[in-house]
Design a protein around this motif. Structure first.
Motif, PDB file in Angstrom:
ATOM      1  N   LEU A  67      11.575   0.408 -27.109  1.00  0.00           N
ATOM      2  CA  LEU A  67      12.421   0.783 -28.236  1.00  0.00           C
ATOM      3  C   LEU A  67      13.827   0.198 -28.096  1.00  0.00           C
ATOM      4  O   LEU A  67      14.618   0.228 -29.035  1.00  0.00           O
ATOM      5  CB  LEU A  67      12.487   2.316 -28.310  1.00  0.00           C
ATOM      6  CG  LEU A  67      12.739   2.965 -29.661  1.00  0.00           C
ATOM      7  CD1 LEU A  67      11.810   2.427 -30.732  1.00  0.00           C
ATOM      8  CD2 LEU A  67      12.586   4.466 -29.556  1.00  0.00           C
ATOM      9  N   ILE A  68      14.159  -0.322 -26.916  1.00  0.00           N
ATOM     10  CA  ILE A  68      15.505  -0.890 -26.720  1.00  0.00           C
ATOM     11  C   ILE A  68      15.706  -2.066 -27.670  1.00  0.00           C
ATOM     12  O   ILE A  68      14.751  -2.749 -28.023  1.00  0.00           O
ATOM     13  CB  ILE A  68      15.731  -1.358 -25.264  1.00  0.00           C
ATOM     14  CG1 ILE A  68      14.686  -2.392 -24.850  1.00  0.00           C
ATOM     15  CG2 ILE A  68      15.747  -0.189 -24.325  1.00  0.00           C
ATOM     16  CD1 ILE A  68      15.037  -3.124 -23.580  1.00  0.00           C
ATOM     17  N   TYR A  69      16.976  -2.269 -28.076  1.00  0.00           N
ATOM     18  CA  TYR A  69      17.236  -3.398 -28.980  1.00  0.00           C
ATOM     19  C   TYR A  69      16.969  -4.705 -28.251  1.00  0.00           C
ATOM     20  O   TYR A  69      16.167  -5.524 -28.700  1.00  0.00           O
ATOM     21  CB  TYR A  69      18.683  -3.333 -29.492  1.00  0.00           C
ATOM     22  CG  TYR A  69      18.984  -4.428 -30.485  1.00  0.00           C
ATOM     23  CD1 TYR A  69      18.217  -4.558 -31.643  1.00  0.00           C
ATOM     24  CD2 TYR A  69      20.006  -5.331 -30.273  1.00  0.00           C
ATOM     25  CE1 TYR A  69      18.465  -5.567 -32.555  1.00  0.00           C
ATOM     26  CE2 TYR A  69      20.266  -6.338 -31.181  1.00  0.00           C
ATOM     27  CZ  TYR A  69      19.494  -6.457 -32.317  1.00  0.00           C
ATOM     28  OH  TYR A  69      19.740  -7.463 -33.209  1.00  0.00           O
ATOM     29  N   THR A  70      17.648  -4.889 -27.111  1.00  0.00           N
ATOM     30  CA  THR A  70      17.406  -6.065 -26.284  1.00  0.00           C
ATOM     31  C   THR A  70      17.721  -5.706 -24.828  1.00  0.00           C
ATOM     32  O   THR A  70      18.411  -4.726 -24.567  1.00  0.00           O
ATOM     33  CB  THR A  70      18.348  -7.242 -26.641  1.00  0.00           C
ATOM     34  OG1 THR A  70      19.699  -6.812 -26.532  1.00  0.00           O
ATOM     35  CG2 THR A  70      18.085  -7.785 -28.037  1.00  0.00           C
ATOM     36  N   GLU A  71      17.248  -6.528 -23.916  1.00  0.00           N
ATOM     37  CA  GLU A  71      17.793  -6.533 -22.558  1.00  0.00           C
ATOM     38  C   GLU A  71      18.778  -7.698 -22.522  1.00  0.00           C
ATOM     39  O   GLU A  71      18.525  -8.755 -23.116  1.00  0.00           O
ATOM     40  CB  GLU A  71      16.682  -6.732 -21.522  1.00  0.00           C
ATOM     41  CG  GLU A  71      17.166  -6.961 -20.091  1.00  0.00           C
ATOM     42  CD  GLU A  71      18.012  -5.823 -19.540  1.00  0.00           C
ATOM     43  OE1 GLU A  71      19.213  -5.761 -19.890  1.00  0.00           O
ATOM     44  OE2 GLU A  71      17.494  -5.000 -18.767  1.00  0.00           O
ATOM     45  N   ASN A  72      19.916  -7.471 -21.865  1.00  0.00           N
ATOM     46  CA  ASN A  72      20.954  -8.503 -21.823  1.00  0.00           C
ATOM     47  C   ASN A  72      20.839  -9.276 -20.511  1.00  0.00           C
ATOM     48  O   ASN A  72      21.170  -8.741 -19.452  1.00  0.00           O
ATOM     49  CB  ASN A  72      22.325  -7.832 -21.947  1.00  0.00           C
ATOM     50  CG  ASN A  72      23.383  -8.797 -22.394  1.00  0.00           C
ATOM     51  OD1 ASN A  72      23.102  -9.711 -23.157  1.00  0.00           O
ATOM     52  ND2 ASN A  72      24.601  -8.624 -21.919  1.00  0.00           N
ATOM     53  N   TYR A  73      20.349 -10.515 -20.589  1.00  0.00           N
ATOM     54  CA  TYR A  73      20.190 -11.336 -19.389  1.00  0.00           C
ATOM     55  C   TYR A  73      21.426 -12.201 -19.202  1.00  0.00           C
ATOM     56  O   TYR A  73      21.877 -12.864 -20.147  1.00  0.00           O
ATOM     57  CB  TYR A  73      18.938 -12.206 -19.510  1.00  0.00           C
ATOM     58  CG  TYR A  73      17.661 -11.398 -19.485  1.00  0.00           C
ATOM     59  CD1 TYR A  73      17.175 -10.850 -18.304  1.00  0.00           C
ATOM     60  CD2 TYR A  73      16.948 -11.143 -20.663  1.00  0.00           C
ATOM     61  CE1 TYR A  73      16.012 -10.081 -18.285  1.00  0.00           C
ATOM     62  CE2 TYR A  73      15.789 -10.380 -20.654  1.00  0.00           C
ATOM     63  CZ  TYR A  73      15.325  -9.857 -19.456  1.00  0.00           C
ATOM     64  OH  TYR A  73      14.177  -9.090 -19.446  1.00  0.00           O
TER      65      TYR A  73
END
Lengths: 201, 511
Positions: free
Chosen positions: B307-313
């Motif tokens: 459900l997270i919008y994005t993971e920030n890499y």
């Protein structure tokens, strides 16, 4: 395969709501079995949505169908009531009676200005203050990592704000609630200040 | 509806408690109805913000995928453009093509640039109208920092309305399907209000709590500074979003990229992400501290199963994958916060979920209006009616969609800023409505809203011509048309029924 199972799950959830509706329409003479079956269908119908996705995403998806189905199933009763009102003169009288059922206007009881002042002061100043103090207390003293304490403190703020606001607005003695809430806010805020700064400015 | 002989499932709720909660719900609801209606209505429509952006800029090329080299060329163009114009943005965002937004866009404080599949500049890409709508929803057009917090507080108050309303309904389950539409104005409004509220309760709580969480995150950081980090708010920010100084130092250790092509670091980063995280396609890229020696590159990548919008890499200076911020697998608190946007905006299950959100969001808007209607009907039944307030309220309710559409049409045709048009128009309509009898507003208001909505697709066609009827453009225009037809039919129906004895009686009851 997932899509088929999810469709079956949605149909199952809608069937569960329909069972609850039938139970309601028969004025609950159908017994607890139908009620339990309805809820079971709703819960079991959620399971296919959990396939291949995380629990929170699955729950979010699975919660939508029962809400929509329930709203749709309210319509038959509404339309039936509308039809009966259109052809039934007694129902029109009931309409008039229904609208006239509200109690006559009462003059404001003594002290209503003071109560309203307390509600405004409490809602705008004291309740936000106790909510923020609770947030700070959670951040300062709750167990867990810094990230978790900071993140979940938002929910603490929300819960305390809602509880304090409803308590205040529902109370017949809002000044008393405002004062108690203000005391709690001061104690929490003061405690946090002393604990984090050692009392020095 | 129940037999009454059966023992209730749980203990009877004391009537004094219910009475108190009803009072709290009434006080809170009447105080907040207007602003809550604005936020809920715009939020329901803004679920489709991506489609509105595509409708608003129909000539921006639609791309299913852009190669890392194309993205690199686009960034190189934007870097040169920013240097030429003398702008000094802190952050530059690159929106890479995805199913949700199939376009290559570069967005920074002063400008929005659109690009074709090769990464060549294709024209301006700003979305003034979509921002007009979304900023009304999340900031009421106030300065961002203030408006966001106010909307967060409104989210908390909406939770209070939901909880208080539920407490005030001890027969919530018993009356789950009761809808007495033919039993008089007050009872029908009460039942519509309660049924929409009860069946939509999980949705209402979730959107209210998620909106509040996003809006109040700044408060949490402001409090965490003195409480958790000895007054250092920067450390509080770093705890949640990463320490920019430490990250920049770590990124520098990798040295320069091996390739000489334009923006080689970005090209390498996208290639590395595709190789190391094949299931997490990029959604946007952030170049923070843009144009400085410490410029940092991070890519927000989707996790379709979450459900997270994005993971920030985060990527180093050579484009190598350096670290992740932990939204997908870090502390629970971070994961919860990162999940708030998708659950709030219905961006987690395609068009079906968005349509459900639209319906439930419109239902929530309707709950706001019926709440005030119930109070007005009760007052009228007691002989203390407020015809002026009722007319103003009706004007406000119908004037909101009318002015949203009118402001958008005026901008579409002549680029008139929509914010002043909307607020001045809505204020005038609401105040002017005080002197219009309810019987007239009953049909004029929906009819006017319908006509104003009808003008919007016409204005879109007038500005962009038939070529603007792209897939997204056609869908959005047809939706406006359908909404306009519904409103016009409602207005005409109300006009026709106001001539019948039943309609006159209804209008008399309303006034």
């Amino acid at each position: 395969m997932d899509v088929i199972l999810q469709t079956v799950g949605t149909v199952g959830q809608a069937a569960g709501i329909a069972l609850l509706y039938l139970h309601w329409r028969r004025r609950r003479v159908s017994g607890g079995g139908v009620l339990a079956a309805g809820w079971a269908f709703i819960l079991i119908g959620m399971l296919p949505w959990m396939l291949g996705v995380s629990v929170e995403r699955g729950l979010a998806l699975a919660s939508l169908a029962p809400m929509v189905a329930g709203l749709f199933l309210s319509a038959p009763h509404g339309l039936a009531d509308l039809r009966s009102a259109a052809r039934d003169r007694p129902a029109r009288r009931r309409t008039a009676a229904g609208d006239a059922a509200a109690p006559a206007a009462e003059p404001p009881s003594p002290g209503h200005l003071a109560r309203n002042t307390a509600r405004w002061v409490g809602s705008l100043i004291v309740v936000p203050a106790v909510a923020i103090a609770s947030m700070a207390a959670w951040q300062g003293f709750a167990p867990g990592s810094d990230v978790n304490r900071a993140s979940f403190s938002i929910f603490v703020l929300m819960i305390v704000w809602v509880a304090a606001l409803l308590w205040l607005l529902a109370s017949a003695k809002p000044w008393r609630v405002t004062l108690i809430t203000a005391l709690v806010a001061t104690a929490l805020g003061g405690g946090i200040f002393i604990m984090t700064s050692g009392g020095t400015i | 509806m129940a037999s009454g002989s059966r023992k209730p499932v749980w203990p009877r709720v004391p009537s004094a408690f219910v009475k108190g909660q009803l009072l709290a719900h009434k006080l809170l609801g009447l105080t907040l109805a207007a602003v809550m209606y604005l936020v809920c209505l715009t939020g329901a429509v803004a679920v489709f913000y991506g489609d509105f952006e595509r409708w608003e800029q129909p000539f921006v090329p639609e791309i299913s995928d852009a190669s890392p080299e194309a993205v690199g060329r686009a960034v190189a163009y934007a870097r040169a453009h920013i240097a030429e114009t003398g702008a000094a943005p802190h952050d530059v965002y690159v929106i890479t093509p995805s199913p949700e937004m199939p376009r290559l866009i570069i967005d920074y404080e002063d400008d929005v640039l659109a690009f074709d599949p090769n990464g060549d500049y294709a024209g301006p890409g700003e979305h003034t109208l979509t921002h007009f709508l979304t900023e009304l929803h999340y900031a009421l057009h106030l300065p961002w920092q203030v408006g966001f917090v106010i909307i967060g507080i409104l989210g908390v108050l909406l939770v209070a309305l939901c909880v208080g309303g539920a407490f005030a309904l001890p027969r919530m389950f018993r009356d789950a399907f009761t809808l007495r539409l033919g039993s008089g104005r007050r009872l029908s409004r009460v039942d519509i209000h309660n049924r929409l509220a009860v069946w939509g309760l999980p949705f209402h709580l979730v959107v209210a709590a998620s909106g509040a969480t996003m809006g109040l995150a700044t408060i949490a950081i402001a409090v965490a500074g003195p409480v958790m980090f000895s007054g250092d708010t920067g450390r509080a920010m770093a705890t949640l979003y990463g320490d920019p100084v430490a990250l920049a130092a770590q990124a520098h250790e990798a040295g320069l990229p091996t390739s000489n092509e334009p923006e080689a670091r970005i090209v390498a980063a996208l290639q590395n992400l595709a190789r190391e995280r094949p299931g997490n396609p990029p959604i946007y890229m952030t170049l923070s501290q843009f144009g400085t020696e410490d410029e940092m590159l991070s890519i927000g990548a989707g996790h379709p199963d979450r459900l997270i919008y994005t993971e920030n890499y985060r990527f180093d200076s050579a484009g190598g994958l350096m670290s992740a911020d932990g939204y997908a697998g870090g502390d629970a608190g971070k994961q919860v916060l990162a999940s708030m946007f998708r659950i709030h905006a219905g961006a987690f299950g395609g068009i079906t979920v968005k349509l459900a959100y639209l319906a439930l969001g419109l239902g929530l808007s309707f709950i706001c209006t019926t709440g005030v209607d119930i109070w007005l009907a009760k007052a009228a039944a007691r002989g203390t009616g407020h015809p002026g307030i009722q007319s103003a309220w009706t004007s406000f309710v119908w004037g909101t969609p009318a002015m949203l559409a009118s402001a958008a049409s005026l901008y579409m045709l002549w680029q008139i800023p929509p914010e002043p048009v909307f607020w001045i128009g809505l204020l005038s309509i609401s105040l002017g409505g005080i002197w219009v009898p309810q019987q007239r507003l009953h049909w004029i208001a929906p009819l006017t809203a319908g006509v104003a909505t009808l003008v919007l697709p016409a204005a879109h066609l007038a500005r962009f011509g038939a070529e603007a009827m792209t897939f997204a453009g056609t869908i959005v225009n047809v939706s406006w048309l359908a909404a306009a037809v519904v409103l016009i039919v409602l207005g005409v129906r109300n006009k026709l029924t106001s001539g019948t004895p039943q309609g006159r009686r209804l209008a008399q009851m309303r006034s």
